[in-house]
Write an enzyme that holds these catalytic residues in place. Structure first.
Site, PDB file in Angstrom:
ATOM      1  N   GLY A 158      53.778  31.466  39.483  1.00  0.00           N
ATOM      2  CA  GLY A 158      52.910  32.344  40.276  1.00  0.00           C
ATOM      3  C   GLY A 158      52.676  31.805  41.670  1.00  0.00           C
ATOM      4  O   GLY A 158      51.591  31.942  42.228  1.00  0.00           O
ATOM      5  N   GLY A 160      51.098  34.007  44.749  1.00  0.00           N
ATOM      6  CA  GLY A 160      49.762  34.583  44.701  1.00  0.00           C
ATOM      7  C   GLY A 160      48.742  33.781  45.491  1.00  0.00           C
ATOM      8  O   GLY A 160      49.058  32.742  46.089  1.00  0.00           O
ATOM      9  N   LEU A 161      47.503  34.246  45.486  1.00  0.00           N
ATOM     10  CA  LEU A 161      46.403  33.578  46.186  1.00  0.00           C
ATOM     11  C   LEU A 161      46.289  32.127  45.732  1.00  0.00           C
ATOM     12  O   LEU A 161      46.258  31.204  46.545  1.00  0.00           O
ATOM     13  CB  LEU A 161      45.090  34.330  45.909  1.00  0.00           C
ATOM     14  CG  LEU A 161      43.796  33.681  46.388  1.00  0.00           C
ATOM     15  CD1 LEU A 161      43.733  33.630  47.904  1.00  0.00           C
ATOM     16  CD2 LEU A 161      42.575  34.434  45.834  1.00  0.00           C
ATOM     17  N   SER A 190      39.741  32.191  34.550  1.00  0.00           N
ATOM     18  CA  SER A 190      38.830  32.893  35.446  1.00  0.00           C
ATOM     19  C   SER A 190      37.422  32.832  34.874  1.00  0.00           C
ATOM     20  O   SER A 190      37.229  32.722  33.660  1.00  0.00           O
ATOM     21  CB  SER A 190      39.271  34.356  35.586  1.00  0.00           C
ATOM     22  OG  SER A 190      38.216  35.164  36.056  1.00  0.00           O
ATOM     23  N   SER A 191      36.426  32.942  35.738  1.00  0.00           N
ATOM     24  CA  SER A 191      35.035  32.911  35.279  1.00  0.00           C
ATOM     25  C   SER A 191      34.671  34.130  34.434  1.00  0.00           C
ATOM     26  O   SER A 191      33.642  34.135  33.762  1.00  0.00           O
ATOM     27  CB  SER A 191      34.085  32.813  36.479  1.00  0.00           C
ATOM     28  OG  SER A 191      34.251  33.926  37.340  1.00  0.00           O
ATOM     29  N   CYS A 192      35.528  35.156  34.439  1.00  0.00           N
ATOM     30  CA  CYS A 192      35.241  36.364  33.642  1.00  0.00           C
ATOM     31  C   CYS A 192      35.401  36.121  32.145  1.00  0.00           C
ATOM     32  O   CYS A 192      35.107  36.996  31.337  1.00  0.00           O
ATOM     33  CB  CYS A 192      36.114  37.532  34.088  1.00  0.00           C
ATOM     34  SG  CYS A 192      37.827  37.408  33.540  1.00  0.00           S
ATOM     35  N   TYR A 197      41.463  41.498  30.297  1.00  0.00           N
ATOM     36  CA  TYR A 197      41.927  40.316  31.034  1.00  0.00           C
ATOM     37  C   TYR A 197      41.253  39.063  30.489  1.00  0.00           C
ATOM     38  O   TYR A 197      41.897  38.031  30.268  1.00  0.00           O
ATOM     39  CB  TYR A 197      41.609  40.503  32.520  1.00  0.00           C
ATOM     40  CG  TYR A 197      42.001  39.338  33.399  1.00  0.00           C
ATOM     41  CD1 TYR A 197      43.329  39.127  33.746  1.00  0.00           C
ATOM     42  CD2 TYR A 197      41.034  38.463  33.904  1.00  0.00           C
ATOM     43  CE1 TYR A 197      43.689  38.069  34.571  1.00  0.00           C
ATOM     44  CE2 TYR A 197      41.388  37.404  34.726  1.00  0.00           C
ATOM     45  CZ  TYR A 197      42.712  37.211  35.059  1.00  0.00           C
ATOM     46  OH  TYR A 197      43.068  36.163  35.868  1.00  0.00           O
ATOM     47  N   LYS A 254      42.829  35.562  28.811  1.00  0.00           N
ATOM     48  CA  LYS A 254      42.572  34.239  29.372  1.00  0.00           C
ATOM     49  C   LYS A 254      41.927  33.311  28.346  1.00  0.00           C
ATOM     50  O   LYS A 254      42.223  32.111  28.297  1.00  0.00           O
ATOM     51  CB  LYS A 254      41.710  34.352  30.634  1.00  0.00           C
ATOM     52  CG  LYS A 254      42.447  34.897  31.847  1.00  0.00           C
ATOM     53  CD  LYS A 254      43.574  33.965  32.247  1.00  0.00           C
ATOM     54  CE  LYS A 254      44.368  34.459  33.429  1.00  0.00           C
ATOM     55  NZ  LYS A 254      45.466  33.538  33.797  1.00  0.00           N
ATOM     56  N   HIS A 297      38.476  42.458  46.032  1.00  0.00           N
ATOM     57  CA  HIS A 297      37.160  41.988  45.641  1.00  0.00           C
ATOM     58  C   HIS A 297      36.201  42.036  46.827  1.00  0.00           C
ATOM     59  O   HIS A 297      36.593  42.348  47.945  1.00  0.00           O
ATOM     60  CB  HIS A 297      37.257  40.575  45.061  1.00  0.00           C
ATOM     61  CG  HIS A 297      37.978  40.530  43.750  1.00  0.00           C
ATOM     62  ND1 HIS A 297      39.183  39.884  43.575  1.00  0.00           N
ATOM     63  CD2 HIS A 297      37.670  41.073  42.551  1.00  0.00           C
ATOM     64  CE1 HIS A 297      39.585  40.021  42.316  1.00  0.00           C
ATOM     65  NE2 HIS A 297      38.699  40.744  41.679  1.00  0.00           N
ATOM     66  N   ASP A 306      24.190  47.494  41.829  1.00  0.00           N
ATOM     67  CA  ASP A 306      24.272  46.124  42.329  1.00  0.00           C
ATOM     68  C   ASP A 306      25.216  45.259  41.509  1.00  0.00           C
ATOM     69  O   ASP A 306      25.758  44.271  41.998  1.00  0.00           O
ATOM     70  CB  ASP A 306      22.880  45.466  42.293  1.00  0.00           C
ATOM     71  CG  ASP A 306      22.146  45.601  43.616  1.00  0.00           C
ATOM     72  OD1 ASP A 306      22.823  45.803  44.642  1.00  0.00           O
ATOM     73  OD2 ASP A 306      20.907  45.514  43.619  1.00  0.00           O
TER      74      ASP A 306
END
Length: 325
Positions: free
Chosen positions: A26, A29-30, A123-125, A152, A156, A195, A285
């Site tokens: 990868g 990617g970022l 990821s934090s998700c 997702y 992970k 995001h 929010d």
């Protein structure tokens, strides 16, 4: 294994051999591109890189052939199918299937073909929607996930557990790192699918260019978020590769919170938009607070170096140089 044991077990491994073959999955990617920059900056000279067209990581036979021929010594798994709430809600089958395929193929064949160490990025998700704040590593699997990205997240979580399982059963050195919200060069600035931070940057820039009088932002601006520059994450990835060997996944965050309102004001200032910032409080929010507990990593001896302001300035410069208007 204690933190001291973990550090001593990993010391002198990849760090001692700057010519070791390292596969960064990868790399465009970022995260992957930042990891490549960091590895090169600290002197690693033998990076193995493959684009998606050169190597489809969802193709089991192709991944097997790659590992059998290249035989990398270390693997950093930054490849994933990613997207925002809209993409996750629209393509749940893709998000769970593609990510499971990538992880399973890379982790399994890395082990089978003698890779010394693998670092898996999540990821934090992965954490429950109502996890305690700041979120410790121990919060994993203690409650329901955020429904908008559970496909997702489940993939992970499976990746973390797969690394743990291979460590337990085969005594193989597979570790996992879970970053907080990231930003920086190579981020996604798409008008709909990006995001919050790159979305704000693009909107303020376009408002400045068109001479708009105001920019409307959803919500009240009160939610608190944590941001980490991707170059700091890359630094932590190399640090963990060189210094950590343990069963538990490790959180990687900045430890600093900023309200969405403060973030918007800062992005507005960095971009140079001089109009009004209007909050549409009729819009949702989202989660009030989302902060990672990164004390495990801090005890190992790593901390971030890039301030939010400096990171935003550099990211905006990259945006101006690289993103087509």
């Amino acid at each position: 294994m204690t933190l001291t044991d973990a550090a001593s077990a990993a010391a002198g491994s990849v760090a001692a051999d700057k010519s070791a073959k390292i596969f960064v999955a990868g790399h465009r990617g970022l995260v992957g591109s930042a990891v490549v920059r960091r590895l090169q900056n600290v002197g690693y000279t033998n990076l193995i890189l493959r684009s998606h067209t050169e190597l489809d990581l969802t193709n089991q036979a192709a991944v097997k052939t790659f590992f059998s021929i290249e035989k990398p010594q270390y693997v950093i798994l930054a490849a994933a199918k990613v997207g925002g709430i809209h993409a996750n809600s629209t393509y749940p089958a893709d998000f769970i299937t593609v990510n499971l395929q990538i992880q399973t193929n890379v982790i399994d064949y890395a082990y089978r073909y003698g890779v010394k160490k693998l670092l898996f990025l999540g990821s934090s998700c992965i954490y429950p929607k109502h996890a305690p704040q700041p979120i410790p590593e121990s919060a994993l699997l203690t409650g329901p996930l955020e429904p908008t990205n559970e496909w997702y997240a489940v993939a992970k979580i499976a990746g973390i557990k797969m690394c743990q399982a291979y460590r337990i059963q085969y005594k193989w050195d597979a570790i996992s790192a879970m970053p907080t919200n990231l930003y920086g060069p190579n981020d996604n600035f798409h008008p709909e699918n990006s995001h919050v931070l790159p979305a704000l940057m693009r909107r303020f820039h376009e408002a400045k260019v068109t001479g708009a009088k105001e920019v409307v932002v959803w919500g009240t601006g009160s939610p608190l978020r944590e941001f980490l520059h991707v170059d700091d994450l890359a630094d932590s990835v190399v640090f963990l590769l060189e210094n950590y060997s343990g069963l538990e996944h490790v959180n990687v965050g900045s430890g600093k919170e900023v309200s969405i309102k403060e973030l918007a004001e800062l992005v507005k200032e960095v971009v140079g938009f001089e109009g009004e910032l209007v909050w549409d409080s009729s819009k949702p929010d989202g989660t009030p607070r989302k902060l990672m507990d990164s004390s495990t990593l801090a005890k190992l001896g790593w901390e971030p170096k890039i301030s939010l302001r400096d990171g935003l300035v550099g990211t905006y410069q990259w945006y101006l140089n690289n993103v087509k208007q």
